[in-house]
Design an enzyme around this catalytic site. Structure first.
Site, mmCIF file in Angstrom:
data_model
loop_
_atom_site.group_PDB
_atom_site.id
_atom_site.type_symbol
_atom_site.label_atom_id
_atom_site.label_comp_id
_atom_site.label_asym_id
_atom_site.label_seq_id
_atom_site.Cartn_x
_atom_site.Cartn_y
_atom_site.Cartn_z
ATOM 1 N N ARG A 1 0.838 -1.205 0.000
ATOM 2 C CA ARG A 1 0.000 0.000 0.000
ATOM 3 C C ARG A 1 0.872 1.253 0.000
ATOM 4 O O ARG A 1 0.558 2.246 -0.661
ATOM 5 C CB ARG A 1 -0.949 -0.014 1.208
ATOM 6 C CG ARG A 1 -1.981 1.077 1.155
ATOM 7 C CD ARG A 1 -3.081 0.888 2.181
ATOM 8 N NE ARG A 1 -2.588 1.026 3.545
ATOM 9 C CZ ARG A 1 -3.347 0.839 4.615
ATOM 10 N NH1 ARG A 1 -4.617 0.499 4.502
ATOM 11 N NH2 ARG A 1 -2.849 0.985 5.829
ATOM 12 N N LYS B 1 -2.439 7.207 1.552
ATOM 13 C CA LYS B 1 -2.227 7.478 2.981
ATOM 14 C C LYS B 1 -1.190 8.588 3.071
ATOM 15 O O LYS B 1 0.005 8.344 3.284
ATOM 16 C CB LYS B 1 -1.763 6.191 3.672
ATOM 17 C CG LYS B 1 -2.739 5.737 4.755
ATOM 18 C CD LYS B 1 -2.362 4.465 5.399
ATOM 19 C CE LYS B 1 -2.143 4.600 6.882
ATOM 20 N NZ LYS B 1 -3.269 5.085 7.658
ATOM 21 N N GLU C 1 -16.203 6.546 6.624
ATOM 22 C CA GLU C 1 -15.405 5.830 7.626
ATOM 23 C C GLU C 1 -15.280 6.707 8.855
ATOM 24 O O GLU C 1 -15.813 7.812 8.880
ATOM 25 C CB GLU C 1 -14.022 5.503 7.063
ATOM 26 C CG GLU C 1 -13.244 6.723 6.600
ATOM 27 C CD GLU C 1 -11.909 6.398 5.956
ATOM 28 O OE1 GLU C 1 -11.422 5.266 6.072
ATOM 29 O OE2 GLU C 1 -11.347 7.315 5.328
#
Ligand code: PXG
Length: 292
Positions: free
Chosen positions: A52, A151, A184
């Site tokens: 990721r 991220k 979320e």
């Protein structure tokens, strides 16, 4: 005890782990990070986290000066340098030192640092009693601006939402997307349980494709619990039988109240508790050996 930090290929004391004020990670939030856990001498889902990280780097045209294997080894080295068997890793890659001005091409080399440390996001009692959550008015940014899959070091939306939640006396905040569907929480994915079935929003509704989220899909498959993706509104959480959150830092934690509505009977439900138990067992039974 002073922690040892992996910084650009060297292990240094915490006090000496410094980066430049001209690093674009600081000047523009131009960088990426990962949060990874290790349990009983093994790193949980290391490959998935580093994969990721590389995808986030690719999306930002940030050329990693270390190979996949080198980043994995550096992560293990950072843990070994601290003699830890259980804890948390924060891996950060910044665009590196450049000039004033956004231009990332003036930053010749990204910097990477790795912190291995302990982490306790919530006291144990919240895993037993569950969390109270409020809906934040700060929305999760649309993928048209920055994909929630990256991220990045730009967590200000989430920080703003966290401030709202804390000011309202809640430990976590629920974030909706621009259409008002559940995206979320500020650092966790959201699940509900309704009539024995586990449901979570598709990541296209604005959440990070959490690695712990994927673990829940794996565990449901193992345990024979039906699970599917569907867009959720707050109503779906208010009227669910159970709800829980997942994230590397928070692990798996029950959500028992949203905006003052008790979810189910306001206590962690049986499916959530079963998944929490299975999660705790799994994290202690697989992973990449630290090799202390
Ligand atoms: N959504 C967001 C926005 C996150 O930042 C998750 C979901 C869960 O993803 P994983 O892959 O961890 O299951 C995250 C990850 C912290 C902290 O300090 C939060 C995360 C990771 C590391 C540290 O609160 N959230």
């Amino acid at each position: 005890m002073s922690r040892k930090i992996w910084l650009d290929g060297q292990i240094v004391d915490e006090a000496d782990a410094k980066i430049s004020v001209f690093d674009h990670g600081i000047l523009y939030g131009d960088g990426i990070f990962e949060g990874i856990r290790f349990y009983e001498g093994r790193v949980f889902r290391l490959n998935e986290h580093i994969e990721r990280l590389f995808l986030s780097a690719k999306a930002l045209l940030l050329k990693m000066p270390w190979s996949f294997d080198e980043v994995c080894e550096a992560t293990l080295e950072a843990i070994r340098a601290n003699g830890l068997r259980d804890g948390y890793i924060r891996l950060v890659v910044t665009r590196g030192v450049g000039d004033l001005g956004l231009n990332p091409y003036l930053c010749p080399k990204p910097s990477m640092f790795i912190i291995a440390s302990g982490i306790t996001l919530y006291p144990e009692e919240f895993y037993e009693k569950g969390l109270e959550v409020v809906t934040c008015s700060t929305r999760r940014p649309t993928p048209a601006s920055l994909s929630p899959q990256v991220k990045s070091l730009n967590y200000l939306n989430n920080v703003m939402a966290k401030i709202e939640a804390l000011k309202a006396g809640a430990k976590e905040g629920l974030m909706l997307n621009e259409q008002g569907y559940v995206a979320e929480c500020t650092g966790d994915n959201v699940f509900i349980v309704k009539k024995g079935e586990v449901v979570t929003p598709p990541v296209s509704d604005g959440s990070l494709d959490g690695i712990t989220r994927q673990v829940i899909f794996d565990l449901c498959a193992d345990l024979g619990i039906p699970i599917r993706e569907a867009s959720l509104t707050r109503y779906d959480i208010y009227t669910a039988d159970e709800s829980f959150l997942t994230g590397t830092a928070a692990e798996t934690i029950p959500l028992v109240k949203l905006d003052e509505r008790e979810v189910g009977d306001g206590k962690p439900g049986p499916v959530s508790l079963k998944l929490i138990e299975a999660f705790r067992h799994l994290v202690r039974s697989e992973g990449t050996e630290i090799g202390l």
